[in-house]
Design a protein around this motif. Structure first.
Motif, mmCIF file in Angstrom:
data_model
loop_
_atom_site.group_PDB
_atom_site.id
_atom_site.type_symbol
_atom_site.label_atom_id
_atom_site.label_comp_id
_atom_site.label_asym_id
_atom_site.label_seq_id
_atom_site.Cartn_x
_atom_site.Cartn_y
_atom_site.Cartn_z
ATOM 1 N N PHE A 3 -4.687 -2.640 -6.033
ATOM 2 C CA PHE A 3 -3.647 -2.916 -5.018
ATOM 3 C C PHE A 3 -2.321 -2.250 -5.379
ATOM 4 O O PHE A 3 -1.610 -1.760 -4.504
ATOM 5 C CB PHE A 3 -3.463 -4.432 -4.906
ATOM 6 N N ASP A 12 -0.636 -9.018 3.924
ATOM 7 C CA ASP A 12 -0.364 -8.621 2.538
ATOM 8 C C ASP A 12 1.019 -9.047 2.067
ATOM 9 O O ASP A 12 1.460 -8.624 0.997
ATOM 10 C CB ASP A 12 -0.465 -7.090 2.392
ATOM 11 N N HIS A 39 -7.770 -7.480 -1.326
ATOM 12 C CA HIS A 39 -7.142 -8.609 -0.617
ATOM 13 C C HIS A 39 -7.772 -9.965 -0.936
ATOM 14 O O HIS A 39 -7.968 -10.799 -0.039
ATOM 15 C CB HIS A 39 -7.190 -8.364 0.895
ATOM 16 N N HIS A 73 0.828 -1.220 0.000
ATOM 17 C CA HIS A 73 0.000 0.000 0.000
ATOM 18 C C HIS A 73 0.856 1.262 0.000
ATOM 19 O O HIS A 73 0.425 2.303 -0.486
ATOM 20 C CB HIS A 73 -0.928 0.029 1.217
ATOM 21 N N HIS A 122 -5.591 -3.624 9.694
ATOM 22 C CA HIS A 122 -6.294 -3.062 8.542
ATOM 23 C C HIS A 122 -7.156 -4.127 7.888
ATOM 24 O O HIS A 122 -7.036 -5.310 8.171
ATOM 25 C CB HIS A 122 -5.328 -2.369 7.572
ATOM 26 N N ALA A 138 -7.764 -6.422 5.802
ATOM 27 C CA ALA A 138 -7.182 -7.317 4.797
ATOM 28 C C ALA A 138 -7.889 -8.663 4.753
ATOM 29 O O ALA A 138 -7.594 -9.483 3.896
ATOM 30 C CB ALA A 138 -5.698 -7.528 5.092
ATOM 31 N N VAL A 188 -9.211 -0.356 4.092
ATOM 32 C CA VAL A 188 -8.610 -1.367 3.229
ATOM 33 C C VAL A 188 -7.161 -1.060 2.883
ATOM 34 O O VAL A 188 -6.449 -1.910 2.386
ATOM 35 C CB VAL A 188 -9.373 -1.574 1.897
HETATM 36 ZN ZN LIG Z 1 -3.738 -4.446 2.636
#
Ligand SMILES: [Zn+2]
Length: 301
Positions: free
Chosen positions: A87, A271, A130, A62, A196, A198, A216
């Motif tokens: 993303f 992530d 995600h 991110h 977060h 995810a 997100v």
């Molecule tokens: Zn994320």
């Protein structure tokens, strides 16, 4: 006659050597945008591909800022694979900087994205990227990667198909195991707090409710009001399942943990994978690790 045979034999041996080394030297250079995707591409590509990644283990896509070395990786690539769903907001700029005109395959193509509101002033709905947190979606990723590699390297298509089939089988086994595990947890216990958002795809697939301090993206700052509401909810519902993430700043979650008086149950891989010597060096191991951690805490809820 004998000399000729000998010479022919030598020539053949030399030719085999040359072609043998040519094959190993000509692995298809593929760039995957982040570590989880790089692992999936490696499973499908096997020996025929040389996979490099942009956002590495324990790194946060991110807030990724490409370096000159990333431009070089893309410039050399025959194929670039990204997650999509917003993303990799930086991919287009990076591909332009590298003057890359090859294929950019989107692994999540064909997946119906979940829509999530942003926080604060940015409340507009946007796709949740995600999707990999649901193994059924990763089956789609796998099929898309088989197609993309076969397009770039048609001679390898049978191998990619076979590798893909093997990996799909492993994903199905993972999912069967996970379903059986979650079936043992009662409905009222199924709430988890993370940094977060995810795990919405994961939550929807396995029937677990995830509440997150951030939206997100790890980029957005949650408001004091959002945090206060989350803390209130945790207290009311006696939620004990609270997790750090491997690639997010732990500060906010630590603050929540202190206020609620619940110690975090370790970290989840959201992530990014772990480095090779860590708990989650592959997608399959990441999922098993996360699920094991979550189940242990849900039993306390
Ligand atoms: Zn994320």
């Amino acid at each position: 006659m004998k000399t000729v045979q000998k010479l022919t034999g030598l020539l053949l041996a030399a030719l085999l050597l040359v072609s043998g080394s040519a094959v190993s030297a000509e692995r298809i250079p593929v760039v995957a945008s982040f570590s989880i995707l790089a692992d999936i591409v490696s499973n499908v590509g096997g020996e025929r591909v040389a996979v490099s990644m942009l956002v590495g283990p324990d790194q946060d896509a991110h807030v990724f800022e490409p370096a000159p070395s990333d431009v070089k990786k893309i410039a050399r690539a025959k194929l670039v694979v990204i997650n999509g769903l917003g993303f990799e907001g930086w991919i287009e700029r990076l591909a332009n900087a590298a003057a890359y005109h090859g294929v950019i395959a989107v692994a999540s193509d064909g997946i119906q994205p979940r829509q999530r509101p942003g926080h604060g002033n940015n409340a507009a709905l946007r796709p949740d990227p995600h999707a990999w947190q649901d193994p059924v979606n990763v089956m789609t990723y796998t099929r898309n990667i088989v197609s993309a590699l076969s397009r770039v390297d048609p001679a390898g298509s049978e191998i990619y198909k076979a590798n893909g089939a093997k990996y799909l089988h492993q994903l199905a086994q993972l999912d069967d195991w996970a379903q059986a595990q979650f079936a043992q947890i009662s409905g009222t216990q199924r709430t988890v707090i993370t940094s977060h958002d995810a795990f919405e795809y994961f939550g929807a697939h396995y029937g677990v409710r995830f509440l997150a301090a951030q939206g997100v993206s790890t980029e957005s700052e949650p408001s004091a009001r959002d945090i206060a509401a989350l803390i209130r909810q945790m207290k009311q519902q006696h939620v004990k399942a609270l997790f750090f993430e491997n690639m997010s700043n732990p500060q906010l979650l630590q603050q929540i943990s202190n206020e609620v008086g619940v110690a975090p149950g370790g970290k989840l891989y959201a992530d990014a994978l772990s480095p090779p010597n860590g708990d989650a060096p592959t997608y399959l191991r990441m999922m098993r690790y996360n699920i094991t951690q979550i189940l242990a805490r849900l039993r306390l809820n």
